[in-house]
Design an enzyme around this catalytic site. Structure first.
Site, short mmCIF file in Angstrom:
data_model
loop_
_atom_site.label_atom_id
_atom_site.label_comp_id
_atom_site.label_asym_id
_atom_site.label_seq_id
_atom_site.Cartn_x
_atom_site.Cartn_y
_atom_site.Cartn_z
N TYR A 448 0.88 -1.24 0.13
CA TYR A 448 0.07 0.09 0.04
C TYR A 448 0.86 1.16 0.04
CZ TYR A 448 1.09 0.64 4.98
OH TYR A 448 1.55 0.77 6.33
N CYS A 449 0.45 2.26 -0.46
CA CYS A 449 1.20 3.51 -0.32
C CYS A 449 0.13 4.43 0.45
CB CYS A 449 1.35 4.03 -1.87
SG CYS A 449 -0.09 4.27 -2.73
N THR A 450 0.26 5.94 0.07
CA THR A 450 -0.49 6.94 0.74
C THR A 450 -1.90 6.65 0.77
OG1 THR A 450 1.41 8.36 0.13
CG2 THR A 450 -0.62 9.10 1.15
#
Length: 504
Positions: A448-450
């Site tokens: 996952y990222c932001t």
């Protein structure tokens, strides 16, 4: 390959995120004690040592952070594998080890082969190139061997315990390759520097261009040795700081290979940061602004540019190439106008102020005028190209079939986004997403990222977009044949944690 590079770029942000802290500590320390750099102030010494503990060990930090980020489930065993890989390589390629493998003692080997000795002397805790390579090895070893089962008599070493062992063997192979290639690369850079020395301002521009271009590989440190220190006789930083008058020649003045960086680091890159903020999606502006302002301040005040450069280096290599070209042009102009300045740390405000007190500086205010021009140039060029090429800089979302912007969302998607923002039922959200992805059997890798879940699936035909949207997500993107990104929002980590519980 694109997905793998995106994974690497995402993983790089973890170690890069610690650099602004190091820059801040060092900048404050140098400001407190600009003459002795901690030698005359315990407080300054404390801050400089704390900041130096990060910058002096960037190789280790990159190895651990990248390996952890590349691992498909971000398990700590991958970070250990990255560390083991790094320690193996720098130990096997340390000057004393290479001398021993060459059948000589260190002193005799150094005298007989100065260039190779100098090349391998860079194999230390701060070697970012080795750190990135080690991180890739550690992450790859984890993804390859984390579930491997060994015979019963070796069962203790199965699975994740096998990962650092295999990473060590892979690092040995990499060391054997670098044993041959590293001196060739390093010596090539040295010869390149000797040619550029006689090119005057043109050489300064070419050097600055390649300095930025080599940042992703970490080889810019080797190139810097040629121009900034006494490897081939240029010795720019010590000559400038030490007021070495006799070093002035028709083609070289101390500070010539440093001055051109000030307009870029203090003004140009902050202009790029402003462009990235302005072009961020409306729902991402706040978070993007916080990240970019911190990175811009680090660049302006201390000359630490990696947090800003890495934010678009992999997402937009064409922008990075333009940035490298701008840096080269800046160095050429500064040298042509005989504007000379130097630094002990980097080309930020702290060192600029210190340069004003140094007797070797010349026409230094020209750099401020250049900086103002470069701020505008970076801002307008980056703004225009981000929009024209629809580049996925921080805070922007794109997909193959067109843009996904907040203004384009349907009323249903906006309502669903609100639901997920205010909902505490992350488990139900994760379960619905998993169902829409075709179940846990269809999941290959997760991260996952932001704001989004980043996944790869075995069969994209099994992905049901409508079912996923029922979870209240903001959107779905498919940037590759097996890649799926589910846009969630600031709560993405909470959903990811529940998602991981379900697939495990």
């Amino acid at each position: 390959m694109k997905e793998k590079l995106q994974r690497l770029g995402q993983s790089l942000m973890q170690p890069v995120a610690v650099m602004p802290l190091a820059a801040l500590l060092l900048g404050i320390g140098y400001a407190i004690d600009p003459d002795l750099w901690g030698g005359g102030s315990p407080i300054a010494a404390f801050l400089i040592s704390a900041g130096g503990s990060i910058l002096d060990n960037l190789g280790i930090i990159f190895a651990v952070g990248i390996a952890f980020g590349i691992a498909h489930d971000n398990h700590g065993a991958s970070a250990l594998a990255g560390l083991v890989s790094f320690l193996t390589i720098i130990r096997l390629l340390a000057p004393n080890t290479v001398a021993m493998l060459s059948g000589l003692d260190l002193e005799a080997w150094t005298a007989a082969d100065e260039f190779r000795a100098t090349a391998f002397s860079t194999m230390g805790n701060g070697n970012v190139f080795v750190g990135i390579l080690s991180g890739i090895i550690g992450g790859f070893a984890y993804n390859k061997f984390f579930s491997t089962k060994l015979p019963d008599f070796l069962a203790f070493f199965s699975g994740r315990r096998l990962v650092p062992i295999m990473a060590s063997f892979m690092a040995m192979v990499a060391s054997g390759i670098l044993f041959i290639l590293w001196p060739i690369i390093y010596v090539g850079l040295v010869n390149f520097g000797q040619i550029l020395l006689n090119l005057g301002p043109v050489g300064a521009g070419i050097y600055a261009f390649f300095n930025r271009l080599l940042i992703p590989t970490g080889l810019h440190h080797a190139l810097n040795q040629v121009f900034w220190f006494d490897l081939v006789g240029i010795n720019d930083i010590p000559n400038f700081l030490g007021n070495v008058q006799e070093s002035i020649t028709k083609v070289y003045h101390p500070g010539m290979y440093q001055a051109g960086f000030f307009p870029i680091m203090m003004f140009g890159l902050p202009g790029a940061a402003l462009a990235i903020i302005k072009k961020a999606d409306n729902d991402k502006k706040k978070s993007t602004k916080a990240i970019m302002i911190a990175a811009a301040l680090a660049s302006f005040a201390t000359g630490v540019t990696e947090p800003l450069e890495f934010s678009f280096m992999f997402a937009a290599p064409q922008l990075y190439l333009i940035h490298a070209a701008f840096t080269g042009i800046s160095a050429f102009i500064a040298a042509s106008l005989k504007a000379y300045a130097g630094f002990g740390f980097s080309a930020g405000l702290v060192d600029f102020i210190l340069s004003l007190k140094n007797p070797m500086h010349a026409n230094i205010l020209i750099l401020i005028i250049m900086g103002i021009v470069y701020f505008a140039l970076y801002y307008f060029v980056f703004s225009a190209l981000i929009e024209k090429w629809d580049i996925a800089t921080p805070g922007r979302k794109t997909e193959d079939t067109g843009k996904v912007r907040p203004d384009d969302k349907s009323a249903l998607e906006e309502e669903n986004e609100k639901k997920i923002v205010h909902s505490n039922s992350y488990e139900k959200t994760a379960a619905k997403i998993l169902e829409g992805l075709g179940g846990k059997e269809n999941i290959d890798t997760t991260s996952y990222c932001t704001t989004r879940l980043r996944l790869t699936v075995h069969d994209q035909e099994k992905v049901n977009d409508e079912r996923i949207k029922e979870a209240g997500v903001a959107g779905i993107m498919k940037p590759g044949p097996k890649a799926v990104q589910v846009i969630i929002g600031p709560q993405v980590q909470a959903v990811y944690d529940e998602f991981m519980k379900l697939i495990k």
